[in-house]
Scaffold this active site. Structure first.
Site, PDB file in Angstrom:
ATOM      1  N   ASN A 213      -8.834  24.484  -9.913  1.00 24.58           N
ATOM      2  CA  ASN A 213      -9.506  23.269  -9.441  1.00 24.58           C
ATOM      3  C   ASN A 213      -9.996  22.395 -10.592  1.00 24.58           C
ATOM      4  O   ASN A 213      -9.826  21.175 -10.568  1.00 24.58           O
ATOM      5  CB  ASN A 213     -10.677  23.637  -8.514  1.00 24.58           C
ATOM      6  CG  ASN A 213     -10.188  24.345  -7.269  1.00 24.58           C
ATOM      7  OD1 ASN A 213      -8.985  24.392  -7.014  1.00 24.58           O
ATOM      8  ND2 ASN A 213     -11.106  24.905  -6.493  1.00 24.58           N
TER       9      ASN A 213
ATOM     10  N   HIS B 259      -3.068 -26.581  -1.436  1.00 23.53           N
ATOM     11  CA  HIS B 259      -2.375 -26.539  -0.134  1.00 23.53           C
ATOM     12  C   HIS B 259      -0.862 -26.723  -0.308  1.00 23.53           C
ATOM     13  O   HIS B 259      -0.197 -27.206   0.607  1.00 23.53           O
ATOM     14  CB  HIS B 259      -2.900 -27.625   0.817  1.00 23.53           C
ATOM     15  CG  HIS B 259      -4.389 -27.682   0.912  1.00 23.53           C
ATOM     16  ND1 HIS B 259      -5.112 -26.948   1.827  1.00 23.53           N
ATOM     17  CD2 HIS B 259      -5.300 -28.359   0.168  1.00 23.53           C
ATOM     18  CE1 HIS B 259      -6.402 -27.192   1.664  1.00 23.53           C
ATOM     19  NE2 HIS B 259      -6.543 -28.032   0.656  1.00 23.53           N
TER      20      HIS B 259
ATOM     21  N   SER C 102      25.118 -13.649  -4.420  1.00 18.67           N
ATOM     22  CA  SER C 102      25.241 -13.242  -3.028  1.00 18.67           C
ATOM     23  C   SER C 102      26.652 -12.714  -2.794  1.00 18.67           C
ATOM     24  O   SER C 102      27.599 -13.161  -3.438  1.00 18.67           O
ATOM     25  CB  SER C 102      24.968 -14.456  -2.127  1.00 18.67           C
ATOM     26  OG  SER C 102      25.616 -14.285  -0.884  1.00 18.67           O
TER      27      SER C 102
ATOM     28  N   LYS D  46      25.119 -19.017  -4.735  1.00 14.05           N
ATOM     29  CA  LYS D  46      23.755 -18.516  -4.835  1.00 14.05           C
ATOM     30  C   LYS D  46      23.403 -17.886  -6.176  1.00 14.05           C
ATOM     31  O   LYS D  46      24.212 -17.207  -6.795  1.00 14.05           O
ATOM     32  CB  LYS D  46      23.510 -17.459  -3.746  1.00 14.05           C
ATOM     33  CG  LYS D  46      23.529 -18.031  -2.344  1.00 14.05           C
ATOM     34  CD  LYS D  46      22.227 -18.734  -1.990  1.00 14.05           C
ATOM     35  CE  LYS D  46      21.197 -17.741  -1.660  1.00 14.05           C
ATOM     36  NZ  LYS D  46      20.695 -17.589  -0.399  1.00 14.05           N
TER      37      LYS D  46
ATOM     38  N   ASN E 133      20.006 -15.803  -6.974  1.00 15.84           N
ATOM     39  CA  ASN E 133      18.780 -15.391  -6.296  1.00 15.84           C
ATOM     40  C   ASN E 133      17.743 -14.779  -7.239  1.00 15.84           C
ATOM     41  O   ASN E 133      18.090 -14.021  -8.136  1.00 15.84           O
ATOM     42  CB  ASN E 133      19.111 -14.358  -5.208  1.00 15.84           C
ATOM     43  CG  ASN E 133      19.941 -14.949  -4.087  1.00 15.84           C
ATOM     44  OD1 ASN E 133      19.828 -16.135  -3.790  1.00 15.84           O
ATOM     45  ND2 ASN E 133      20.786 -14.130  -3.486  1.00 15.84           N
TER      46      ASN E 133
ATOM     47  N   GLU F 162      11.219 -11.339  -6.252  1.00 14.07           N
ATOM     48  CA  GLU F 162      11.005 -10.931  -4.856  1.00 14.07           C
ATOM     49  C   GLU F 162      10.657  -9.444  -4.756  1.00 14.07           C
ATOM     50  O   GLU F 162       9.801  -9.031  -3.977  1.00 14.07           O
ATOM     51  CB  GLU F 162      12.254 -11.231  -4.017  1.00 14.07           C
ATOM     52  CG  GLU F 162      12.482 -12.717  -3.829  1.00 14.07           C
ATOM     53  CD  GLU F 162      13.834 -13.002  -3.202  1.00 14.07           C
ATOM     54  OE1 GLU F 162      14.023 -12.666  -2.033  1.00 14.07           O
ATOM     55  OE2 GLU F 162      14.716 -13.554  -3.893  1.00 14.07           O
TER      56      GLU F 162
ATOM     57  N   TYR G  92     -13.323  21.302  -3.603  1.00 10.59           N
ATOM     58  CA  TYR G  92     -11.877  21.114  -3.548  1.00 10.59           C
ATOM     59  C   TYR G  92     -11.324  21.437  -2.159  1.00 10.59           C
ATOM     60  O   TYR G  92     -11.751  22.389  -1.512  1.00 10.59           O
ATOM     61  CB  TYR G  92     -11.182  21.998  -4.600  1.00 10.59           C
ATOM     62  CG  TYR G  92      -9.665  21.853  -4.574  1.00 10.59           C
ATOM     63  CD1 TYR G  92      -9.031  20.835  -5.273  1.00 10.59           C
ATOM     64  CD2 TYR G  92      -8.866  22.724  -3.816  1.00 10.59           C
ATOM     65  CE1 TYR G  92      -7.657  20.688  -5.224  1.00 10.59           C
ATOM     66  CE2 TYR G  92      -7.488  22.579  -3.767  1.00 10.59           C
ATOM     67  CZ  TYR G  92      -6.886  21.556  -4.474  1.00 10.59           C
ATOM     68  OH  TYR G  92      -5.519  21.405  -4.426  1.00 10.59           O
TER      69      TYR G  92
ATOM     70  N   GLN H 132      -4.201  17.708  -3.180  1.00 10.61           N
ATOM     71  CA  GLN H 132      -2.918  17.826  -3.873  1.00 10.61           C
ATOM     72  C   GLN H 132      -2.054  16.575  -3.647  1.00 10.61           C
ATOM     73  O   GLN H 132      -1.193  16.252  -4.458  1.00 10.61           O
ATOM     74  CB  GLN H 132      -2.192  19.078  -3.364  1.00 10.61           C
ATOM     75  CG  GLN H 132      -0.819  19.299  -3.964  1.00 10.61           C
ATOM     76  CD  GLN H 132      -0.327  20.712  -3.714  1.00 10.61           C
ATOM     77  OE1 GLN H 132      -0.803  21.653  -4.333  1.00 10.61           O
ATOM     78  NE2 GLN H 132       0.607  20.873  -2.793  1.00 10.61           N
TER      79      GLN H 132
ATOM     80  N   LYS I  37      -1.672  13.047  -6.245  1.00 13.31           N
ATOM     81  CA  LYS I  37      -0.798  12.743  -7.379  1.00 13.31           C
ATOM     82  C   LYS I  37       0.398  11.871  -6.994  1.00 13.31           C
ATOM     83  O   LYS I  37       0.737  10.932  -7.709  1.00 13.31           O
ATOM     84  CB  LYS I  37      -0.354  14.049  -8.061  1.00 13.31           C
ATOM     85  CG  LYS I  37      -1.459  14.606  -8.961  1.00 13.31           C
ATOM     86  CD  LYS I  37      -1.208  16.000  -9.449  1.00 13.31           C
ATOM     87  CE  LYS I  37      -1.584  17.092  -8.475  1.00 13.31           C
ATOM     88  NZ  LYS I  37      -2.884  16.963  -7.796  1.00 13.31           N
TER      89      LYS I  37
HETATM   90  N1  ARG Z   1      -1.519  22.086  -6.985  1.00 11.54           N
HETATM   91  C1  ARG Z   1      -2.910  21.954  -6.751  1.00 11.54           C
HETATM   92  C2  ARG Z   1      -3.283  20.483  -6.650  1.00 11.54           C
HETATM   93  O1  ARG Z   1      -2.533  19.685  -7.084  1.00 11.54           O
HETATM   94  C3  ARG Z   1      -3.701  22.600  -7.851  1.00 11.54           C
HETATM   95  C4  ARG Z   1      -5.040  23.064  -7.442  1.00 11.54           C
HETATM   96  C5  ARG Z   1      -4.922  24.205  -6.489  1.00 11.54           C
HETATM   97  N2  ARG Z   1      -6.188  24.795  -6.214  1.00 11.54           N
HETATM   98  C6  ARG Z   1      -6.327  25.624  -5.172  1.00 11.54           C
HETATM   99  N3  ARG Z   1      -7.494  26.098  -4.987  1.00 11.54           N
HETATM  100  N4  ARG Z   1      -5.350  25.903  -4.383  1.00 11.54           N
HETATM  101  O2  ARG Z   1      -4.324  20.134  -6.126  1.00 11.54           O
END
Ligand code: ARG
Length: 467
Positions: free
Chosen positions: A109, A155, A276, A282, A284, A289, A316, A321, A324
């Site tokens: 953690n 405007h 195009s 065209k 573009n 965009e 935690y 998880q 990320k």
């Molecule tokens: N892969 C986990 C995450 O990204 C790591 C931490 C896991 N901790 C646990 N107590 N299972 O959060």
């Protein structure tokens, strides 16, 4: 076999393994994970919690693992639970018992919180550099266009004359603020959580400040529960990136408008435009965009993170998880957009004549006409009324203000029962270049003001995310 399988009697269902695993996402933090572990082992050795020799063996083996991963000699096992487990298991395979001591006084953690902070610190610096490269191109284009008169809009209607340089420098301001926000986010990301353990710290006599200094962190977290539960830094970064993308998206929208034949203010370089499959004529603005489109995606990442965290009890929870994938997506896409947008902007061709032509239609010097009369002694509201009536007259006659004769001015003023204060100087006063260069107010589009804005932006190019 899992490292934590001590209390379990059955093997994990293979679907659970896949579902639970985050290795596909967190594998990119392997360098941070290894670096964090090296610092942790060094600290454990220095504090006498593990034998110094063992600490050295751990560090040497971790360096080797990093080398092998960099070179591709060691491949990350896609079946592993996460990057932390993978590296620890390779370590133990390679050096046996000493490797099993690495996780003393540590939990995944605080380990994952550490890795993510380290990783994002690096990305914040990289994004800061990209923003500076973009501002450098804006400054270059502004320098080339200090005299390029164009209509300014409100405007999306032609409003008042300004220069393309002034318009571009408005964007420089936005990106400089984004950089400043990044610097702020960096400061709050630069806090070392290791030592928080699973949530309640540790009984081992560790030296958290030593670990922090080995890893180049400026501060350590003050509360172990917060140390493992806090993802504000990632959310804050997603918010800053959302704002940056919003700025890029507005800029993209203008690029798209400007290269339409309706505006025809710029032309994109062939290498940054697409054709195009059916319409041969065209060209573009796909890049602009897509930048505009990806903005929605980054907002989505921010929303995902906020929603992810809003109902989590301390400390935690595995939900975290999911953080990320969202923050990496925001980082990756913002970097991509900044990079390609900068290259595209660097190669645009500015059609100065067309900007100038657009500026001379649409009566964008009508305010200057009123200002001229005020300088001649008329109250602004009366001057405004005369100018408005003149515009209406011009529209009927299909003329510009500069094409009217003194007699025509007299007739309009008489009709309004207002004094006619026009003389030959008027034509000079409403010349577009003069209108622009009379706006000398600090922050305005006059030459001196634009040059001082350029100086501000150039000074910014020397700034650093980390002081
Ligand atoms: N892969 C986990 C995450 O990204 C790591 C931490 C896991 N901790 C646990 N107590 N299972 O959060």
């Amino acid at each position: 076999m899992k490292m934590w399988d001590g209390r379990f009697e059955k093997a994990l269902d293979s679907r659970v393994n896949d579902f639970n695993s985050s290795i596909k996402i967190d594998r990119r933090m392997y360098r941070e994970d290894i670096q964090g572990s090296i610092a942790h082992a060094t600290m454990l050795g220095a504090c006498g919690i593990i034998d110094k020799k063992e600490a050295q063996a751990i560090c040497a083996a971790l360096e080797k693992i990093r080398e092998d991963l960099d070179s591709g000699r060691l491949l990350i096992d896609p079946e592993a639970e996460d990057i932390h487990m993978f590296i620890e298991s390779v370590l133990t395979e390679r050096i046996g018992d000493a490797g099993k001591k690495l996780h003393t006084a540590r939990s995944r953690n605080d380990q994952v919180a550490l890795d993510l902070r380290m990783y994002l610190k690096g990305e914040i610096v990289a994004i800061g550099n990209l923003i500076q490269s973009l501002v450098a191109v804006i400054v270059e284009k502004a320098r080339e266009n200090v005299d390029t008169v164009m209509p300014g809009y409100t405007h999306l209607q032609r409003a008042q004359p300004l220069t393309f340089a002034h318009h571009l420098l408005a964007y420089a301001q936005m990106f400089m603020r984004d950089f400043d926000r990044l610097r702020d986010t960096y400061r709050r990301t630069d806090v070392m959580p290791l030592g928080s353990g699973a949530l309640a710290g540790t009984t081992y006599p560790i030296d958290r400040r030593l670990t922090a200094s080995l890893l180049n962190f400026s501060a350590i977290s003050d509360n172990s529960i917060d140390g493992v539960s806090d993802r504000d830094f990632a959310i804050e970064l997603a918010a800053v990136l959302s704002i940056t993308m919003m700025h890029l998206s507005r800029f993209s929208e203008e690029i798209i408008l400007w290269c339409s034949s309706e505006f025809s203010f710029i032309e994109l370089d062939d290498s940054f435009a697409t054709g195009s499959s059916i319409m041969p004529q065209k060209k573009n603005p796909d890049i602009a965009e897509l930048v505009r489109g990806k903005t929605g995606r980054v907002y989505g990442d921010l929303t995902a993170l906020l929603t992810l965290m809003k109902g989590l009890p301390l400390a935690y929870n595995k939900d975290m998880q999911e953080d990320k994938e969202a923050i990496f997506d925001a980082v990756d896409n913002t970097k991509l957009c900044l990079e390609i947008f900068t290259s595209m902007l660097a190669t645009i061709v500015v059609k100065k004549q067309n900007m100038r032509r657009a500026a001379s239609h649409g009566f964008i010097n009508a305010t200057d006409c009123a200002d001229y009369l005020v300088k001649q002694g008329l109250p602004f509201r009366d001057a405004y009324k005369i100018s408005g009536r003149l515009v209406a007259y011009c529209i009927k006659q299909e003329k510009t203000l500069g094409q009217l004769s003194i007699d025509e001015f007299k007739a309009v003023c008489e009709e309004l029962s207002l004094p006619c204060l026009f003389d030959e100087n008027f034509y000079h006063a409403i010349d577009l270049q003069i209108c622009v260069n009379e706006r000398k107010v600090y922050g305005g589009p006059a030459y001196e003001s634009v040059m001082s804005q350029i100086k501000i932006a150039e000074a910014f190019l020397e700034e650093k995310i980390t002081e």
